[in-house]
Design a protein around this motif. Structure first.
Motif, mmCIF file in Angstrom:
data_model
loop_
_atom_site.group_PDB
_atom_site.id
_atom_site.type_symbol
_atom_site.label_atom_id
_atom_site.label_comp_id
_atom_site.label_asym_id
_atom_site.label_seq_id
_atom_site.Cartn_x
_atom_site.Cartn_y
_atom_site.Cartn_z
ATOM 1 N N ARG A 616 63.353 50.097 54.079
ATOM 2 C CA ARG A 616 64.786 50.356 54.266
ATOM 3 C C ARG A 616 65.176 51.734 53.746
ATOM 4 O O ARG A 616 66.091 52.377 54.263
ATOM 5 N N ASP A 617 64.461 52.187 52.707
ATOM 6 C CA ASP A 617 64.741 53.518 52.148
ATOM 7 C C ASP A 617 64.149 54.625 52.988
ATOM 8 O O ASP A 617 64.350 55.817 52.714
ATOM 9 N N GLY A 618 63.384 54.245 54.027
ATOM 10 C CA GLY A 618 62.826 55.232 54.940
ATOM 11 C C GLY A 618 61.472 55.767 54.560
ATOM 12 O O GLY A 618 60.896 56.592 55.283
ATOM 13 N N ILE A 619 60.925 55.331 53.409
ATOM 14 C CA ILE A 619 59.605 55.813 52.976
ATOM 15 C C ILE A 619 58.759 54.606 52.599
ATOM 16 O O ILE A 619 58.775 54.149 51.440
ATOM 17 N N PRO A 620 58.049 54.008 53.562
ATOM 18 C CA PRO A 620 57.232 52.833 53.243
ATOM 19 C C PRO A 620 56.153 53.165 52.214
ATOM 20 O O PRO A 620 55.447 54.165 52.348
ATOM 21 N N ILE A 621 56.059 52.338 51.195
ATOM 22 C CA ILE A 621 55.101 52.545 50.108
ATOM 23 C C ILE A 621 53.949 51.570 50.286
ATOM 24 O O ILE A 621 54.113 50.355 50.118
ATOM 25 N N PHE A 622 52.779 52.067 50.606
ATOM 26 C CA PHE A 622 51.625 51.216 50.900
ATOM 27 C C PHE A 622 50.732 50.979 49.686
ATOM 28 O O PHE A 622 49.960 50.026 49.674
ATOM 29 N N ASP A 623 50.825 51.845 48.686
ATOM 30 C CA ASP A 623 49.912 51.701 47.552
ATOM 31 C C ASP A 623 50.439 50.742 46.480
ATOM 32 O O ASP A 623 49.807 50.560 45.445
ATOM 33 N N GLN A 624 51.596 50.120 46.732
ATOM 34 C CA GLN A 624 52.133 49.135 45.791
ATOM 35 C C GLN A 624 52.045 47.702 46.338
ATOM 36 O O GLN A 624 52.713 46.803 45.853
ATOM 37 N N ILE A 625 51.199 47.534 47.346
ATOM 38 C CA ILE A 625 50.998 46.198 47.941
ATOM 39 C C ILE A 625 49.493 45.898 48.002
ATOM 40 O O ILE A 625 48.938 45.681 49.086
ATOM 41 N N PRO A 626 48.825 45.852 46.850
ATOM 42 C CA PRO A 626 47.359 45.751 46.851
ATOM 43 C C PRO A 626 46.816 44.473 47.498
ATOM 44 O O PRO A 626 45.764 44.506 48.143
ATOM 45 N N VAL A 627 47.500 43.352 47.318
ATOM 46 C CA VAL A 627 46.977 42.104 47.869
ATOM 47 C C VAL A 627 47.138 42.076 49.389
ATOM 48 O O VAL A 627 46.244 41.628 50.110
ATOM 49 N N LEU A 628 48.256 42.582 49.886
ATOM 50 C CA LEU A 628 48.408 42.707 51.336
ATOM 51 C C LEU A 628 47.370 43.673 51.898
ATOM 52 O O LEU A 628 46.832 43.453 52.993
ATOM 53 N N ASN A 629 47.054 44.706 51.157
ATOM 54 C CA ASN A 629 46.022 45.649 51.613
ATOM 55 C C ASN A 629 44.652 44.981 51.668
ATOM 56 O O ASN A 629 43.883 45.195 52.605
ATOM 57 N N MET A 630 44.326 44.164 50.661
ATOM 58 C CA MET A 630 43.003 43.533 50.644
ATOM 59 C C MET A 630 42.890 42.466 51.741
ATOM 60 O O MET A 630 41.791 42.108 52.148
ATOM 61 N N LYS A 672 45.877 37.095 38.110
ATOM 62 C CA LYS A 672 46.683 38.130 37.456
ATOM 63 C C LYS A 672 46.053 39.507 37.606
ATOM 64 O O LYS A 672 46.746 40.517 37.782
ATOM 65 N N TRP A 673 44.711 39.571 37.531
ATOM 66 C CA TRP A 673 44.028 40.852 37.564
ATOM 67 C C TRP A 673 44.104 41.520 38.932
ATOM 68 O O TRP A 673 43.781 42.718 39.063
ATOM 69 N N LEU A 674 44.523 40.808 39.967
ATOM 70 C CA LEU A 674 44.566 41.404 41.302
ATOM 71 C C LEU A 674 45.530 42.579 41.370
ATOM 72 O O LEU A 674 45.384 43.471 42.221
ATOM 73 N N SER A 675 46.522 42.587 40.522
ATOM 74 C CA SER A 675 47.488 43.691 40.522
ATOM 75 C C SER A 675 47.193 44.719 39.433
ATOM 76 O O SER A 675 47.964 45.660 39.247
ATOM 77 N N GLN A 676 46.065 44.548 38.740
ATOM 78 C CA GLN A 676 45.777 45.418 37.598
ATOM 79 C C GLN A 676 44.502 46.232 37.770
ATOM 80 O O GLN A 676 44.137 47.016 36.890
ATOM 81 N N VAL A 677 43.780 46.050 38.871
ATOM 82 C CA VAL A 677 42.572 46.826 39.125
ATOM 83 C C VAL A 677 42.654 47.446 40.510
ATOM 84 O O VAL A 677 43.472 47.047 41.350
ATOM 85 N N ASP A 678 41.813 48.420 40.756
ATOM 86 C CA ASP A 678 41.681 49.015 42.076
ATOM 87 C C ASP A 678 40.801 48.092 42.904
ATOM 88 O O ASP A 678 39.566 48.092 42.765
ATOM 89 N N LEU A 679 41.403 47.287 43.769
ATOM 90 C CA LEU A 679 40.649 46.294 44.518
ATOM 91 C C LEU A 679 39.682 46.917 45.518
ATOM 92 O O LEU A 679 38.747 46.253 45.973
ATOM 93 N N VAL A 684 37.124 41.031 41.452
ATOM 94 C CA VAL A 684 37.468 40.139 40.342
ATOM 95 C C VAL A 684 36.816 38.788 40.612
ATOM 96 O O VAL A 684 37.077 38.162 41.645
ATOM 97 N N LEU A 685 35.962 38.352 39.683
ATOM 98 C CA LEU A 685 35.248 37.090 39.864
ATOM 99 C C LEU A 685 35.295 36.268 38.589
ATOM 100 O O LEU A 685 35.343 36.821 37.471
ATOM 101 N N LEU A 686 35.291 34.948 38.749
ATOM 102 C CA LEU A 686 35.131 34.064 37.593
ATOM 103 C C LEU A 686 33.735 34.244 37.016
ATOM 104 O O LEU A 686 32.768 34.520 37.739
#
Length: 813
Positions: A616-630, A672-679, A684-686
């Motif tokens: 909506r702000d006219g500048i889509p931010i792709f690097d703040q959606i890591p799970v959608l990216n993965m 939780k770690w999905l948003s804290q590492v470079d996927l 991230v594994l058990l």
């Protein structure tokens, strides 16, 4: 002859009721079925093109088993369904099945055929079934339609000891019921059967005839094994899948007060009847009918709007007026079994034989109590917490399906009993009491109607409306209740009069009585159904069958990549329409995978909000959606116009190699770690999976083949590598090979698959073939063959007993 007449009448009623299907070439537009068509398109296309079943779909929720979507297990059972529904088109065939099934039930219970025909029509035209079909709940209505056939078989076995015929009916009914696969209605049906069986066990003990009961039970067990067994593949797969779905055990720690397994109480009881809502069985508009109801241009609402709206606006407003004022979030219409049927139910309480009446009333009472949900919290919360499987189901109002069978069944049994004892003065007195109770109830509700509030919790959404409009809405609600109370009183009075002049005054014959009484029942139910099922619910067949892509869909579909995903921001995340044309991140399903639901709750919902705000702000931010990216979300669609989408440059592709591994001790940490590492660089594994801490990232992954049951990749790795795939992990049925050699599938990033890859160039193949489907389908086929063989043997015995086979033939001269 009566049976043939019954079939003809049921066909005629269905043809007339669904006349636009037969005479105008139209189809019923069912919103939920449009969703099903979209979610199942990939599987249907695969079946048509490859001639085999797709049992995994990539089209929604980034991939899930197709068991509850569109997997054909036993085509023989479907052929049996077509046979018993007389070849009628959908959905008229389901109503025909309900009528014929209930007719058989009444015949088995000794009701004379022409009354049984009336009973079949009444059961088939219950508003619950008709309104559910309009919404698209086909499986639910089909299972309800088959309950009478199952009860008829049990009655033949236990009460009449016609073991072969009864077993055949039970096996056929169960084969069809489980084929329809509406597990919640099946669950309630099981409760009904348990009550039925316990009743006959008690009577057997009292009459000291336990041996016939045991023999009968053995026949029932065999029929259950064969009938249910014909659906082994479907049931085994469904049971296996349910443990990993949102209906199974939670993976993450549950919230305070939330059960570890099953649904939450809030979700499960979100649709619950209030005690007063049970009156809609007798007075359809007791609670206003529907959330969107056409009150007409002479209504209080229309007159009030005349001061502020144009005639055209008024017509639109009154077509979908908020008339419902009960406790449910919303409703498409009441559960109305018929004023006359309720009158017969009271007659049944007075006149039906005790051995039938007791178990039927217990079953009916249980049905009412279950449908009340959190309106009867002390009972239903106990059931939810302690009764097996009860916490797997929501919308407990559906439990009313038991009462839908019992009320007309007991009613027509009672009417038959009364007609056989009309010369008895005590019987006449009880008959007068029946009209006094039902007529008095109508009159009492009419007189008390002025004292009701006509307000509900759902009216909060009307808070912004002016008070004069709210008063008009409440006045219309009162008018609807009062007019239907008088309406029910009139129908009850006419039904009483027709029975009185036939049975007591002997003024006319049975055929005349059946035509008159049946006509009243038909008009009663027909006219109420047509309030909610109108010509507007029909569309041209081409419109119903064809879903057109938007210009945006067409542009995205120019990307011929084999396997990428689309997020439809323009639609609802829980809509399956995007799945009609794309592999979707969202979807529509009541039993999605629990791990995917956790991704939605913990990441996807927030990422969606973040991305929509940036868009909506006219500048889509792709690097703040890591799970959608993965999840390889390559396109975000936000409209229907040609350019109403954006391409995601950060989508991580079908698979990627990582150099680092972050091991964690619990699922909670894992998600939780999905948003804290470079996927893109870290998996991230058990820590319960054997894995190295680091790998080489040099290499490539190319998806070369993508079908529902098989995925192929070409992978080049310079050194030993760890590959993460943007495919949903499911432990039952997926097998992986590297150059033809089986390898274990690891779970990474909470919900994805991963493989260790040796150095070099390799072909990786994922195939989906669960044992539950493969072996279960084979067992189902064997049971179906036994079913057909048993049915043939039963028919042979019946024909032989009738004298058509084995009778002496006259000598030829």
């Amino acid at each position: 002859m009566p049976h043939l007449i019954a079939i003809v009448i049921f066909n005629v009623v269905c043809i007339l009721f669904f006349s636009p299907i037969f005479f105008e070439g139209k189809k019923v537009y069912q919103p939920d079925i449009q969703q099903v068509k979209s979610m199942s398109k990939e599987l249907r296309d695969f079946r048509e093109q490859q001639g085999e079943e797709g049992i995994w779909t990539n089209a929604m929720f980034s991939g899930m088993p197709g068991y509850f979507i569109d997997v054909k297990y036993n085509k023989g059972v479907f052929f049996l369904f077509q046979l018993v529904t007389n070849g009628l088109p959908h959905p008229s065939r389901i109503i025909y099945l309900a009528m014929f099934s209930f007719y058989i039930l009444l015949i088995v219970f000794g009701v004379r055929p022409y009354l049984a025909i009336i009973g079949g029509i009444c059961f088939g035209l219950s508003t619950f079934s008709i309104i559910s079909l309009v919404a698209g709940h086909n499986g639910k209505v089909a299972v309800i339609a088959l309950i009478p056939l199952l009860v008829a078989g049990l009655q033949l076995i236990y009460d009449q000891r016609k073991w072969l015929t009864g077993s055949a009916l039970v096996a056929i009914a169960l084969a069809l019921i489980f084929y329809m696969n509406h597990l919640q209605i099946i669950y309630y049906t099981l409760m009904l059967c348990i009550i039925f069986t316990l009743n006959y066990l008690i009577f057997s003990i009292r009459e000291k005839s336990i041996q016939p009961f045991i023999k009968s039970t053995l026949f029932v067990v065999v029929a259950i094994i064969i009938g249910v067994g014909a659906n082994t593949g479907k049931l085994w797969s469904s049971y296996e899948y349910s443990k990993y779905s949102i209906r199974g055990e939670k993976i993450l720690p549950p919230a305070e007060g939330e059960a570890r397994e099953g649904l939450t109480k809030t979700y499960a009881f979100s649709w619950s009847n209030s005690i007063d809502e049970l009156f809609t069985l007798f007075i359809p508009n007791y609670y206003g009918g529907a959330s969107g109801y056409n009150v007409g241009e002479k209504s209080n609402m229309a007159q009030a709007l005349a001061q502020a709206a144009s005639p055209g606006q008024i017509r639109n407003f009154v077509k979908a007026a908020p008339m419902y004022w009960g406790d449910q979030p919303f409703t498409e219409g009441p559960v109305y079994v018929g004023a006359i049927i309720c009158f017969l139910f009271i007659i049944g309480i007075f006149f039906a034989p005790k051995k039938y009446k007791i178990w039927m009333l217990i079953a009916c009472l249980l049905s009412f109590m279950l449908s009340l949900g959190d309106s009867l919290a002390w009972f239903n919360y106990f059931m939810f917490d302690h009764v097996p499987l009860f916490n797997k189901f929501r919308a407990v109002t559906m439990a009313i399906c038991i009462a839908m069978v019992i009320i007309p069944l007991l009613g027509f049994i009672g009417l038959e009993s009364f007609l056989n004892q009309t010369d008895d003065q005590r019987s006449k007195k009880m008959f007068y009491w029946a009209i006094a109770i039902t007529g008095g109830l109508c009159l009492g509700i009419y007189l008390m109607a002025n004292g009701f509030s006509y307000e509900s919790q759902g009216d909060a959404r009307l808070a912004s409306q002016p008070e004069w409009l709210l008063e008009a809405i409440r006045a219309d609600r009162m008018d609807l209740l009062k007019s239907d109370a008088i309406r029910s009183l009139i129908f009850v009075g006419l039904a009483f009069a027709s029975i009185y002049f036939f049975a007591i005054q002997k003024r006319f014959s049975l055929p005349v009585f059946c035509i008159l009484f049946g006509g009243l029942c038909l008009v009663d139910l027909w006219t109420v159904n047509k309030r909610y099922f109108t010509k507007d619910d029909y569309r041209r067949a081409s419109v119903v069958d064809h879903i057109k892509p938007t210009d945006a869909d067409l542009e995205i579909m120019k990307d011929k990549g084999p396997n990428y995903r689309v997020f439809d921001l323009a639609g609802n995340f829980n809509s399956a329409l995007a799945s009609h044309f794309h592999k979707s991140v969202g979807g529509y399903h009541a039993a999605k995978l629990q791990r995917y639901q956790d991704l939605i709750d913990k990441h996807l919902s927030q990422e969606m909000q973040t991305f929509v705000t940036s868009l909506r702000d006219g500048i889509p931010i792709f690097d703040q959606i890591p799970v959608l990216n993965m999840l390889n979300t390559r396109y975000f669609k936000y409209g229907s116009e040609k350019n109403a989408f954006v391409k995601n440059p950060k989508a991580m592709g079908n698979g990627w190699l990582v150099s680092n591994v972050k091991t964690v001790a619990s699922p909670d940490e894992e998600i939780k770690w999905l948003s804290q590492v470079d996927l893109g660089n870290t998996a991230v594994l058990l820590n319960d999976q054997p894995i190295k801490e680091s790998y080489s990232r040099e290499g490539s992954i190319t998806n070369t083949h993508c079908q529902p049951n098989e995925l192929r990749y070409e992978i080049i790795a310079k050194d030993e590598a760890l590959a993460v795939f943007s495919e949903i992990y499911y432990p039952k049925g997926w097998h992986a090979t590297i150059d033809g050699q089986d390898v274990p599938i690891l779970r990474a990033n909470y919900a994805l698959r991963a493989l260790e890859i040796p150095p070099g160039k390799h072909e990786v193949v994922f195939t989906f073939m669960p044992t539950s489907y493969k072996v279960g389908s084979a067992i189902g086929l064997v049971c179906f063959i036994l079913l057909i063989g048993g049915l043939g043997f039963t028919l042979y015995k019946r024909v032989k007993e009738s004298g058509f086979i084995g009778a002496e033939q006259p000598e030829m001269e």
